[in-house]
Scaffold this motif. Sequence first.
Motif, mmCIF file in Angstrom:
data_model
loop_
_atom_site.group_PDB
_atom_site.id
_atom_site.type_symbol
_atom_site.label_atom_id
_atom_site.label_comp_id
_atom_site.label_asym_id
_atom_site.label_seq_id
_atom_site.Cartn_x
_atom_site.Cartn_y
_atom_site.Cartn_z
ATOM 1 N N ALA A 39 -28.800 5.490 3.579
ATOM 2 C CA ALA A 39 -29.818 6.490 3.961
ATOM 3 C C ALA A 39 -29.686 7.779 3.134
ATOM 4 O O ALA A 39 -30.607 8.590 3.084
ATOM 5 N N LEU A 40 -28.548 7.959 2.478
ATOM 6 C CA LEU A 40 -28.378 9.139 1.619
ATOM 7 C C LEU A 40 -29.105 8.966 0.280
ATOM 8 O O LEU A 40 -29.135 9.871 -0.539
ATOM 9 N N ARG A 41 -29.642 7.793 0.055
ATOM 10 C CA ARG A 41 -30.417 7.429 -1.138
ATOM 11 C C ARG A 41 -29.624 7.569 -2.448
ATOM 12 O O ARG A 41 -30.074 8.233 -3.402
ATOM 13 N N PRO A 42 -28.455 6.961 -2.517
ATOM 14 C CA PRO A 42 -27.784 6.907 -3.822
ATOM 15 C C PRO A 42 -28.599 6.019 -4.764
ATOM 16 O O PRO A 42 -29.477 5.272 -4.301
ATOM 17 N N ASP A 43 -28.307 6.055 -6.059
ATOM 18 C CA ASP A 43 -29.080 5.226 -6.996
ATOM 19 C C ASP A 43 -28.800 3.743 -6.796
ATOM 20 O O ASP A 43 -29.667 2.910 -7.055
ATOM 21 N N PHE A 44 -27.601 3.422 -6.388
ATOM 22 C CA PHE A 44 -27.297 2.055 -5.958
ATOM 23 C C PHE A 44 -25.975 2.066 -5.197
ATOM 24 O O PHE A 44 -25.243 3.068 -5.206
ATOM 25 N N ILE A 45 -25.685 0.944 -4.563
ATOM 26 C CA ILE A 45 -24.411 0.805 -3.834
ATOM 27 C C ILE A 45 -23.703 -0.434 -4.369
ATOM 28 O O ILE A 45 -24.320 -1.512 -4.462
ATOM 29 N N SER A 46 -22.432 -0.278 -4.704
ATOM 30 C CA SER A 46 -21.671 -1.467 -5.113
ATOM 31 C C SER A 46 -20.839 -1.936 -3.919
ATOM 32 O O SER A 46 -20.460 -1.149 -3.057
ATOM 33 N N ILE A 47 -20.609 -3.247 -3.915
ATOM 34 C CA ILE A 47 -19.879 -3.867 -2.794
ATOM 35 C C ILE A 47 -18.723 -4.656 -3.401
ATOM 36 O O ILE A 47 -18.948 -5.593 -4.171
ATOM 37 N N THR A 48 -17.507 -4.287 -3.057
ATOM 38 C CA THR A 48 -16.351 -4.919 -3.696
ATOM 39 C C THR A 48 -16.197 -6.362 -3.217
ATOM 40 O O THR A 48 -16.850 -6.798 -2.254
ATOM 41 N N TYR A 49 -15.327 -7.060 -3.909
ATOM 42 C CA TYR A 49 -15.107 -8.483 -3.630
ATOM 43 C C TYR A 49 -13.627 -8.694 -3.381
ATOM 44 O O TYR A 49 -12.798 -8.374 -4.237
ATOM 45 N N GLY A 50 -13.290 -9.223 -2.211
ATOM 46 C CA GLY A 50 -11.881 -9.469 -1.912
ATOM 47 C C GLY A 50 -11.393 -10.684 -2.659
ATOM 48 O O GLY A 50 -12.177 -11.568 -3.003
ATOM 49 N N ALA A 51 -10.093 -10.723 -2.934
ATOM 50 C CA ALA A 51 -9.533 -11.915 -3.563
ATOM 51 C C ALA A 51 -9.869 -13.097 -2.664
ATOM 52 O O ALA A 51 -9.901 -12.970 -1.435
ATOM 53 N N ALA A 52 -10.139 -14.265 -3.272
ATOM 54 C CA ALA A 52 -10.592 -15.431 -2.498
ATOM 55 C C ALA A 52 -9.654 -15.714 -1.324
ATOM 56 O O ALA A 52 -10.101 -16.017 -0.221
ATOM 57 N N ALA A 53 -8.351 -15.542 -1.554
ATOM 58 C CA ALA A 53 -7.382 -15.871 -0.506
ATOM 59 C C ALA A 53 -7.453 -14.910 0.680
ATOM 60 O O ALA A 53 -7.005 -15.229 1.776
ATOM 61 N N SER A 54 -8.044 -13.742 0.484
ATOM 62 C CA SER A 54 -8.085 -12.766 1.571
ATOM 63 C C SER A 54 -9.120 -13.155 2.628
ATOM 64 O O SER A 54 -9.154 -12.589 3.715
ATOM 65 N N GLY A 55 -9.972 -14.118 2.304
ATOM 66 C CA GLY A 55 -10.900 -14.635 3.294
ATOM 67 C C GLY A 55 -12.160 -13.808 3.475
ATOM 68 O O GLY A 55 -13.017 -14.168 4.261
ATOM 69 N N ASN A 56 -12.311 -12.701 2.755
ATOM 70 C CA ASN A 56 -13.509 -11.890 2.992
ATOM 71 C C ASN A 56 -14.529 -11.996 1.856
ATOM 72 O O ASN A 56 -15.491 -11.253 1.821
ATOM 73 N N SER A 57 -14.308 -12.953 0.945
ATOM 74 C CA SER A 57 -15.205 -13.041 -0.209
ATOM 75 C C SER A 57 -16.656 -13.294 0.206
ATOM 76 O O SER A 57 -17.571 -12.736 -0.375
ATOM 77 N N ARG A 58 -16.855 -14.098 1.255
ATOM 78 C CA ARG A 58 -18.247 -14.413 1.631
ATOM 79 C C ARG A 58 -18.970 -13.194 2.205
ATOM 80 O O ARG A 58 -20.194 -13.131 2.215
ATOM 81 N N PHE A 59 -18.218 -12.198 2.699
ATOM 82 C CA PHE A 59 -18.871 -11.030 3.287
ATOM 83 C C PHE A 59 -19.487 -10.112 2.236
ATOM 84 O O PHE A 59 -20.324 -9.282 2.555
ATOM 85 N N THR A 60 -19.028 -10.229 0.993
ATOM 86 C CA THR A 60 -19.621 -9.396 -0.068
ATOM 87 C C THR A 60 -21.118 -9.698 -0.185
ATOM 88 O O THR A 60 -21.951 -8.792 -0.194
ATOM 89 N N MET A 61 -21.430 -10.992 -0.232
ATOM 90 C CA MET A 61 -22.837 -11.382 -0.386
ATOM 91 C C MET A 61 -23.654 -10.999 0.850
ATOM 92 O O MET A 61 -24.772 -10.477 0.733
ATOM 93 N N LYS A 62 -23.067 -11.217 2.011
ATOM 94 C CA LYS A 62 -23.791 -10.922 3.251
ATOM 95 C C LYS A 62 -24.088 -9.417 3.348
ATOM 96 O O LYS A 62 -25.196 -9.003 3.711
ATOM 97 N N LEU A 63 -23.089 -8.611 2.992
ATOM 98 C CA LEU A 63 -23.271 -7.155 3.065
ATOM 99 C C LEU A 63 -24.265 -6.678 1.992
ATOM 100 O O LEU A 63 -25.139 -5.852 2.255
ATOM 101 N N ALA A 64 -24.132 -7.249 0.781
ATOM 102 C CA ALA A 64 -25.052 -6.871 -0.304
ATOM 103 C C ALA A 64 -26.490 -7.193 0.096
ATOM 104 O O ALA A 64 -27.407 -6.385 -0.085
ATOM 105 N N ASP A 65 -26.679 -8.355 0.680
ATOM 106 C CA ASP A 65 -28.025 -8.771 1.083
ATOM 107 C C ASP A 65 -28.592 -7.818 2.136
ATOM 108 O O ASP A 65 -29.751 -7.389 2.059
ATOM 109 N N SER A 66 -27.739 -7.425 3.079
ATOM 110 C CA SER A 66 -28.211 -6.542 4.143
ATOM 111 C C SER A 66 -28.568 -5.153 3.585
ATOM 112 O O SER A 66 -29.607 -4.578 3.946
ATOM 113 N N ILE A 67 -27.707 -4.638 2.712
ATOM 114 C CA ILE A 67 -27.984 -3.299 2.146
ATOM 115 C C ILE A 67 -29.285 -3.343 1.337
ATOM 116 O O ILE A 67 -30.111 -2.433 1.385
ATOM 117 N N HIS A 68 -29.462 -4.430 0.599
ATOM 118 C CA HIS A 68 -30.630 -4.581 -0.276
ATOM 119 C C HIS A 68 -31.915 -4.775 0.532
ATOM 120 O O HIS A 68 -32.900 -4.067 0.344
#
Length: 288
Positions: A39-68
């Motif tokens: 809502a602060l209207r930055p030019d874009f937002i980046s979403i980091t990616y956890g190492a595959a073993a950390s188990g959160n890799s799939r959330f990057t895409m889900k969060l990116a999709d929601s923000i977009h």
Amino acid sequence: MKIIDILQQDKVTLSFEVFPPKKESSFESVQNAARVIAALRPDFISITYGAAASGNSRFTMKLADSIHRDFGSEVLPHLTCVNSSHEFVKDMIQSYKELGIDNIMTLRGDLPEDGNVTGDYQHASDLIQDIKSQGDFCIGGACYPEGHVESKNKAEDIKYLKLKVDSGCDFLTTQMFFDNNIFYNFLYRIREAGIQVPVLAGIMPITNASQLGRSVQLSGSNVPERFRAIVDYFGSSPAAMKQAGIIYASEQIVDLIANGIKHIHVYTMNHPDVAAAIMSNLSAILNN
Ligand code: FAD
């Protein structure tokens, strides 16, 4: 929209970074933080990616999709390739295409503890070539004004950075730095080496003393005496440290912009209040 098209407009850009949750139950709170940041209207937002073993890799895409899609901000999801396969990357890229996301931040990722890279990729440049062959993506890559920790020296690091850019990287984002002179010197050296893509200056507001121990030590970034004194003095008072850290980061950004640097990326780390304070400190400057 491609981030390179945003960077090529004749204006100063400010982007923010968020990281995905580790488990599904925390997704909503991270999503809420991302909503306020968007809502602060930055030019874009980046979403980091956890190492595959950390188990959160799939959330990057889900969060990116929601923000977009839900919050209307342009996004730059990260993707690491260490210990990954062509097949996995192909699936990820296909899914991003279907979601209408045009940008990928390509990274090797940190080496496993034993230092052995398995899988189909050795370096980020391999991932870039692979993605380029699969569609018309805008691709970002990482760079290190103080040299990457594994590099023998800065000259060697810049030689491989050139290879990364020549592989198809459209822009670079720096590791955090706390001394702008290090960045100016780096920029001079990479331009001399023929690297001409836009470079986003990565700024990390240090808002509590323990960050200096964790993220900063890991990054290998030099901490100037001026900033060390601030942390020594205010570190034990959380509110004062937060304010001082935001002011320090804001001053760094003002100096960068005054010296002709057009693109600033702030490691806001899921803290909407930090993002808002930086935005507010720069409101007139960004519209100058
Ligand atoms: P590379 O570009 O592959 O470089 C790694 C090392 O190999 C360097 O020393 C380089 O000089 C050398 N090198 C490169 N190419 C060659 C070659 N062809 N031959 C020999 N040597 C070569 N990590 C995450 O896990 N998730 C993230 O979301 C994430 N986001 C980041 C965002 C930014 C802006 C930055 C700066 C870092 C990020 N990282 C992230 C950390 C990053 O994964 C690590 O720093 C990692 O150790 C290196 O990644 P890289 O993409 O720079 O690797």
